[in-house]
Enzyme design. Structure first.
Site, PDB file in Angstrom:
ATOM      1  N   GLU A 157       0.861  -1.174   0.000  1.00 55.35           N
ATOM      2  CA  GLU A 157       0.000   0.000   0.000  1.00 55.35           C
ATOM      3  C   GLU A 157       0.909   1.239   0.000  1.00 55.35           C
ATOM      4  OE1 GLU A 157      -2.769   0.468   3.248  1.00 55.35           O
ATOM      5  OE2 GLU A 157      -3.860   2.004   2.169  1.00 55.35           O
ATOM      6  N   HIS A 188      -6.782  -1.971  15.043  1.00 57.08           N
ATOM      7  CA  HIS A 188      -7.000  -1.252  13.784  1.00 57.08           C
ATOM      8  C   HIS A 188      -6.735  -2.176  12.584  1.00 57.08           C
ATOM      9  CE1 HIS A 188      -6.858   2.464  11.221  1.00 57.08           C
ATOM     10  NE2 HIS A 188      -6.078   1.694  10.490  1.00 57.08           N
ATOM     11  N   GLU A 189      -5.588  -2.807  12.581  1.00 57.30           N
ATOM     12  CA  GLU A 189      -5.232  -3.657  11.434  1.00 57.30           C
ATOM     13  C   GLU A 189      -6.162  -4.861  11.353  1.00 57.30           C
ATOM     14  OE1 GLU A 189      -3.407  -2.066   9.518  1.00 57.30           O
ATOM     15  OE2 GLU A 189      -2.548  -0.694  10.996  1.00 57.30           O
ATOM     16  N   HIS A 220      -9.461  -3.925   9.825  1.00 54.56           N
ATOM     17  CA  HIS A 220      -9.402  -3.749   8.365  1.00 54.56           C
ATOM     18  C   HIS A 220      -9.797  -5.021   7.615  1.00 54.56           C
ATOM     19  CE1 HIS A 220      -8.023   0.240   7.402  1.00 54.56           C
ATOM     20  NE2 HIS A 220      -6.836   0.141   7.965  1.00 54.56           N
TER      21      HIS A 220
END
Ligand code: TRP
Ligand code: ZN
Length: 875
Positions: free
Chosen positions: A127, A303-304, A307
């Site tokens: 990314e 958070h990850e 996702h």
């Protein structure tokens, strides 16, 4: 960079002409030359835009094309075109197979995008546009394919071979090599591809999902760090459970891997089932990590993981939609942390960060909407605006629709779009359809940059027992957006009676530029608690009288606004004193005048045992120098520093006895645990120590030295070192030397040591920072090192960075120019502080502009750095 970089515009989006069904990759890993074979099963896009011909165009940068074949026939050099940005050729029909072979050099990759080497392991970062540095490919998020990945590597140096999905096969090869084949059943865009190979230790656990799926959880780290993975693992399991309970979202594979690497451009990356982390957000044990590190590990692991749904199962159509996944996922991780810890303390932390990072961005030359309209380099748009303001936007939807309505919208969103690459409009539409509401005006938050400023005025009508609140909003122009519209925002209001009782608690909807809200059956002139919980991410221009702020500090049922009232009071006091200081030739104490009322209110907060300790610690911290700079034009870093320190000294002096009690009462003999309550106790004790030392009374510096020596955990050790750091005291050098001797071999921990010295207010700081650049543990190749020494100097030491003689700017500019050749993405991020020139006096502004000119004159400047420097210079 020869020509000016191209500007990419959101309105130019067109659907891809060709789609890829399946990708088969074979990596022959070697540090110097890695060979990559890619087999692509291509189909013409049935909904391809009109005018799309039969030219196929792949992205690709910085690699060697070995060969290309279509349907097993190798192409001659006249049958394709390759240049610095990619590869084009003619499609033979509607469906065909392409074989591409490329070579890349992982060891030469200092940008840390694509395939690179960290310590001794191979890893990837794709990314936003790193995959095009591995092979030629339509490197855009709306092209989603299933991946099968074969990794061949040396058995001794790379016993661990990982990619996305499930391990299908593995075995030995000739020449002391071995292989593994990974299959990811979920179609994904190239930015979610990942590969890791190296000699890594593994810590393993399990999680049983709500439907009974047994998931293996593995964290890979360098050997010797196995005992630092417990908290990350625990955070992962709690995240998985929370997402099932709060969002109804379950993990979808049998395996979830996390790898910690030392060299990483950002915090972490959500690659499907193979998250890759900056090691500092995984590794923790009590004697190496502070409470804040634990907190960050918990929220970034969450958070990850989150996702996996908000980003991976449903991804972005194009990079302008980045906040679709990032704003939503930040909101999700903030709420997770609020549920795991203290909700008000979490909100305070999130708002303080928003105001420290996002508000300045929104008020400066780099202001852009949550959904930007254009960019030169997408890496520059992983910003506080896209992440944190984006999260505020989702939070406003949550407030507007209520928890149930929000959840209905979320369910419809995932139901409707699972497996797709979609837009922010698609998200809002799901929210609208599920709740039968119109969010047209709220959606302006996606497109309009700038922080709105609100004013309000209350009028009480005794005869009618009515209170009327008039609220107005205004957003200042930002680059490219001279005219602003009225935004829709929920404003949570409390009205308090003289006795402190709550008369009204209501959330009103502000939609006009000016609007009146009427409250009936009010029997007395109330005190207003405005924008409770920071229900709208705005500035409030209206100043409440000091006695009302003190009243709210003591009585508001909204904990956020109790904190906020203290912040407002302190800010008002200091801003007045800063003006005075500039007139009275630098007498900070004189400028402050009598601050007894303020300190009395601080004492009440400190001693209020009903308030949780973490909250009290936060409420006693004065707004920072950066925050104060934002409120002043021109900002005078020296005046701000002196006034804030003088107020700290007075607080420390007047509340010496109380802080000494607090310090001693909050000592603990129990073994360190990272839970929120123990952390709060340590934070309150650290705050007390800070004020005691600020009082100037020498015995407390000795107390800090003693705390450093006796600390049995990193939180207490760092708290002591942080206060000693600014002093001229022999204990400072002793503690820094001890720290280096203890942790010199530990790269993650040494970042703290570098960072502290860069943030010191001592006069020798710049000289020391220059020396530290040749410390054996320092290298410009490691982003954490660069951020902790050089970044911290510019971002957390305004007084030295903005030294009037320009020495700070000069040093910093040299570093930016040097760094741009190593890692443009990190160089560009570090450039932002120079862009604040318009906030400063003419002398400083001229020097900052000259610094930007020098950056812009660099031959071969990267697109990343060019975009930030040129936009910063222009505004
Ligand atoms: N998607 C990542 C996150 O927010 C961010 C990220 C990690 C990133 N590495 C990057 C963004 C490199 C740009 C470039 O969780
Ligand atoms: Zn993210």
């Amino acid at each position: 960079m020869s020509a000016q970089p191209q500007v990419i515009r959101r309105e130019d989006y067109t659907a891809p002409a060709f789609l890829i069904d399946k990708v088969e990759l074979v990596f022959d890993l070697d540090r110097d030359v890695t060979n990559v074979k890619s087999r692509l099963f291509i189909i013409a896009n049935p909904v391809r835009g009109t005018g799309a011909g039969n030219e196929v165009s792949f992205d690709g940068e910085d690699m060697k094309l070995v060969s290309i074949a279509i349907d097993d026939r190798k192409l001659g050099v006249d049958e394709y075109n390759v240049d610095k940005t990619g590869l084009t050729f003619t499609a033979p029909g509607e469906t065909f197979v392409v074989d591409i072979e490329t070579q890349v050099s992982p060891v030469a990759n200092t940008r840390l995008e694509g395939l690179y080497v960290s310590q001794s392991a191979f890893c990837t970062q794709c990314e936003a546009e790193g995959f095009r540095r591995i092979t030629y490919f339509p490197d855009r998020p709306d092209v989603m394919a299933t991946f099968t990945v074969t990794i061949n590597a040396d058995k001794a140096t790379c016993p661990v071979l990982l990619s996305n999905g499930n391990l299908a096969k593995s075995g030995d090869l000739d020449g002391n090599r071995h292989f593994a084949v990974w299959e990811d059943p979920f179609p994904k865009p190239s930015y979610l591809f990942a590969l890791v190979a190296g000699d890594l230790a593994c810590v393993e656990d399990r999680f049983k999902t709500v439907s009974g799926r047994d998931v293996a959880l593995r964290i890979f780290v360098e050997h010797g760090n196995e005992d630092r993975c417990d908290y990350a693992m625990d955070s992962l399991k709690r995240s998985m459970k929370w997402d099932e309970e709060v969002y109804g979202l379950e993990y979808d594979l049998d395996l979830f891997n996390i790898v910690a690497v030392s060299d990483f451009n950002m915090g972490a990356m959500e690659n499907k089932s193979l998250n890759i982390f900056n090691a500092k957000y995984i590794l923790a044990k009590p004697d190496t990590a502070t409470d804040m590190d634990y907190e960050l590990i918990e929220s970034i692991v969450a958070h990850e993981y989150f996702h996996n749904w908000s980003g991976n199962r449903v991804t972005c159509r194009d990079w302008f939609q980045l906040s679709l996944k990032e704003g939503l996922t930040v909101f999700r991780d903030q709420e997770f942390s609020a549920d795991q810890r203290s909700r008000p303390v979490q909100r305070i932390k999130d708002v303080a960060q928003l105001r420290a990072r996002q508000f300045p961005e929104d008020g400066g030359p780099l202001a852009h909407p949550v959904r930007p309209d254009s960019y030169m380099e997408i890496n520059n748009f992983y910003t506080a605006t896209v992440y944190e303001k984006g999260a505020e936007l989702i939070r406003m939807m949550h407030t507007l629709l209520g928890a149930d309505g929000y959840r209905k919208g979320i369910d419809l969103y995932f139901d409707r779009h699972d497996g797709q690459a979609v837009t922010c409009d698609d998200f809002a539409k799901a929210m609208e359809d599920a709740n039968d509401v119109d969010l047209t005006q709220l959606k302006r938050w996606y497109s309009q940059a700038g922080t709105p400023s609100l004013s309000w005025k209350g009028d009480y009508y005794a005869d009618a027992k009515q209170f009327r609140l008039t609220v107005s909003q205004k957003t200042a122009p930002t680059p490219g957006q001279p005219d602003k519209f009225a935004l829709h925002m929920p404003i949570a209001i409390g009205l308090l009676g003289k006795d402190g009782k709550e008369l009204v608690s209501r959330t009103v909807q502000l939609t006009e530029n000016e609007q009146e809200f009427v409250f009936d059956n009010i029997n007395e002139t109330p005190v207003v608690s405005f924008n409770r919980g920071f229900s709208a991410p705005v500035n409030i221009a209206t100043q409440q009288p000091h006695d009302e702020l003190v009243f709210l500090m003591g009585n508001d049922s909204d904990a956020f606004n109790r904190w906020e009232s203290a912040q407002k009071y302190a800010t008002a006091l200091m801003l007045t004193a800063i003006e005075e200081y500039e007139k009275n030739d630098g007498d900070a104490d004189g400028a402050l005048g009598d601050v007894t009322d303020f300190i009395t209110a601080m004492r009440a907060t400190l001693q209020n045992a009903d308030l949780d300790k973490a909250f009290r610690a936060d409420a006693l911290v004065l707004p920072g120098e950066e925050f104060l700079s934002e409120q002043r034009k021109p900002a005078n870093p020296e005046a701000i520093h002196q006034v804030r320190n003088a107020l700290r000294k007075q607080i420390g002096t007047m509340l010496k006895a109380e802080f000494a009690d607090t310090y001693h009462q909050n000592a603990s003999n129990a073994a360190f645990t990272p839970d929120a309550q123990s952390a709060g106790q340590r934070a309150l004790r650290a705050t007390a120590l800070g004020y005691l030392v600020a009082s100037g009374d020498a015995q407390f510096a000795d107390l800090a030295v003693a705390q450093y020596r006796n600390a049995d955990n990193m939180t207490d050790r760092m708290a002591a070192l942080a206060v000693l750091n600014h002093l001229d005291h022999p204990g400072r050098a002793e503690a820094l030397a001890d720290f280096e001797a203890r942790f010199g071999k530990d790269t993650v921990v040494m970042d703290k040591w570098f960072g502290l010295q860069a943030m010191s207010s001592r006069d020798d700081t710049l000289a020391r920072v220059k020396d530290l650049m040749s410390h054996p543990s320092f290298t410009m190749r490691n982003p954490n090192k660069v951020r902790s020494l050089i970044g911290a100097f510019a971002m957390a030491n305004p007084r030295h960075f903005h030294a009037v003689d320009g020495s700070g700017y000069e040093f910093y500019t040299d570093r930016l120019i040097e760094l741009d050749d190593v890692n443009p993405q990190v160089a560009a991020r570090l450039c932002a502080p120079l862009g604040k020139w318009a906030k400063y006096d003419d002398e400083r502004a001229a020097k900052m502009k000259a610094a930007l000119d020098r950056v812009l004159a660099k031959p071969e400047i990267s697109r990343d750095l060019y975009e930030i420097a040129s936009k910063s210079r222009a505004a």
